[in-house]
Design a protein around this motif. Structure first.
Motif, PDB file in Angstrom:
ATOM      1  N   ASP A  93       0.847  -1.192   0.000  1.00 24.01           N
ATOM      2  CA  ASP A  93       0.000   0.000   0.000  1.00 24.01           C
ATOM      3  C   ASP A  93       0.886   1.247   0.000  1.00 24.01           C
ATOM      4  O   ASP A  93       1.747   1.417   0.864  1.00 24.01           O
ATOM      5  CB  ASP A  93      -0.895  -0.017   1.241  1.00 24.01           C
ATOM      6  N   THR A 118      -0.307   4.471   0.101  1.00 28.71           N
ATOM      7  CA  THR A 118      -1.094   5.635   0.500  1.00 28.71           C
ATOM      8  C   THR A 118      -0.269   6.649   1.292  1.00 28.71           C
ATOM      9  O   THR A 118      -0.303   7.858   1.016  1.00 28.71           O
ATOM     10  CB  THR A 118      -2.315   5.195   1.331  1.00 28.71           C
ATOM     11  N   ALA A 119       0.487   6.179   2.281  1.00 27.74           N
ATOM     12  CA  ALA A 119       1.251   7.098   3.129  1.00 27.74           C
ATOM     13  C   ALA A 119       2.347   7.802   2.331  1.00 27.74           C
ATOM     14  O   ALA A 119       2.587   9.002   2.512  1.00 27.74           O
ATOM     15  CB  ALA A 119       1.850   6.336   4.307  1.00 27.74           C
ATOM     16  N   ALA A 130       1.046  10.491  -0.199  1.00 25.29           N
ATOM     17  CA  ALA A 130       0.502  11.693   0.440  1.00 25.29           C
ATOM     18  C   ALA A 130       1.583  12.722   0.723  1.00 25.29           C
ATOM     19  O   ALA A 130       1.279  13.886   1.010  1.00 25.29           O
ATOM     20  CB  ALA A 130      -0.211  11.320   1.738  1.00 25.29           C
ATOM     21  N   GLY A 144       6.362  15.905   4.901  1.00 22.66           N
ATOM     22  CA  GLY A 144       5.292  15.101   5.469  1.00 22.66           C
ATOM     23  C   GLY A 144       5.387  14.994   6.972  1.00 22.66           C
ATOM     24  O   GLY A 144       6.177  15.700   7.624  1.00 22.66           O
ATOM     25  N   LEU A 189       6.923   9.633   9.791  1.00 16.96           N
ATOM     26  CA  LEU A 189       7.150   8.977   8.509  1.00 16.96           C
ATOM     27  C   LEU A 189       8.452   9.466   7.863  1.00 16.96           C
ATOM     28  O   LEU A 189       9.240   8.671   7.345  1.00 16.96           O
ATOM     29  CB  LEU A 189       5.968   9.234   7.575  1.00 16.96           C
TER      30      LEU A 189
END
Length: 245
Positions: free
Chosen positions: A50, A52-53, A56, A104, A108
């Motif tokens: 995935d 997604t993070a 973004a 971000g 992260l």
């Protein structure tokens, strides 16, 4: 918010946002999909993971040394039949240097910083045949913005390239930054690229459009030299022998 800064330099780089059959092109600057792929590999993520993070994150890149576009071709044979495959045209950027930055959440960005310093898979600059020639790590920056980091970072072009501009104490460098949400300001200086990765799954790679703003920043040239008159050559004044009327 934090910002991770990366130095992308190598003999060859290839940042394609589109590929059609046997023609593999490259953009003039690193794509978000290419850099996100580099970071995902550094973390050890599988291609089906995935994203997604990572997607973004807000992305920006500064062109410190644009390099030269070159064309190569490759031949191949089918592994089962031995039949010759179509010739593949591939384009690269030679001797290019970029500063990339990702903005971000603190946690992260810190994880990505650790992964860049100790990558799970070896990083490459767009294609596996393009290894970096310098360390990627340009540091972790807290409580700042993408624009501030790309402005404050010193000029990372090769020394020979900086010396070619030795009569310029400062140089203007192109910057491409991802717009914030629905920000439509400066739309005349914006462009769209299909390099927002949604999935790296080889069975169905998917990318979305994102808006990129074009600007410039001014950086100091460490190899600047003052312009001085040549020794033994008197100053030239073409009007020195004219008399007043």
């Amino acid at each position: 918010m934090s910002v991770l800064a990366l130095q992308l330099a190598g003999p060859l780089q290839a940042w394609g946002s589109s590929a059609r059959f046997a023609r593999r092109t490259t953009e003039n600057a690193p794509t978000k999909s290419g850099v996100i792929g580099l970071l995902a590999a550094a973390q050890g993520l599988e291609r089906t993971a995935d994203l997604t993070a990572l997607t973004a994150l807000r992305f920006g890149v500064r062109i410190d040394q644009s390099g030269t576009r070159i064309r190569d071709f490759q031949t191949a044979h089918h592994p089962d039949t031995g039949q010759a495959m179509p010739i593949s045209d591939r384009y690269y950027l030679a001797d290019a240097v970029f500063v990339a930055a990702l903005e971000g959440p603190d946690q992260l960005i810190a994880q990505l910083y650790a992964a860049v310093r100790r990558p799970h898979y070896l990083p490459y600059l767009g294609r596996r045949s393009c290894p970096p020639s310098r360390p990627l790590d340009l540091g972790l920056h807290h409580s700042t913005t993408l624009e501030d980091v790309l402005t404050a970072e010193p000029w990372h072009a090769a020394g020979w390239h900086q010396k070619q501009h030795r009569h310029e104490p400062a140089v203007d460098l192109p910057v491409l930054t991802e717009t914030r949400g629905n920000d439509t300001a400066n739309s005349l200086a914006a462009d769209t690229l299909r390099d927002q990765p949604l999935s790296f799954d080889p069975r169905h790679r998917r990318y979305a459009l994102r808006t990129v703003h074009h600007s410039t920043v001014t950086v100091t040239n460490p190899h600047a030299r003052p312009v001085t008159a040549r020794k033994g050559v008197p100053p030239h004044d073409p009007t020195s022998h004219l008399e007043d009327a």
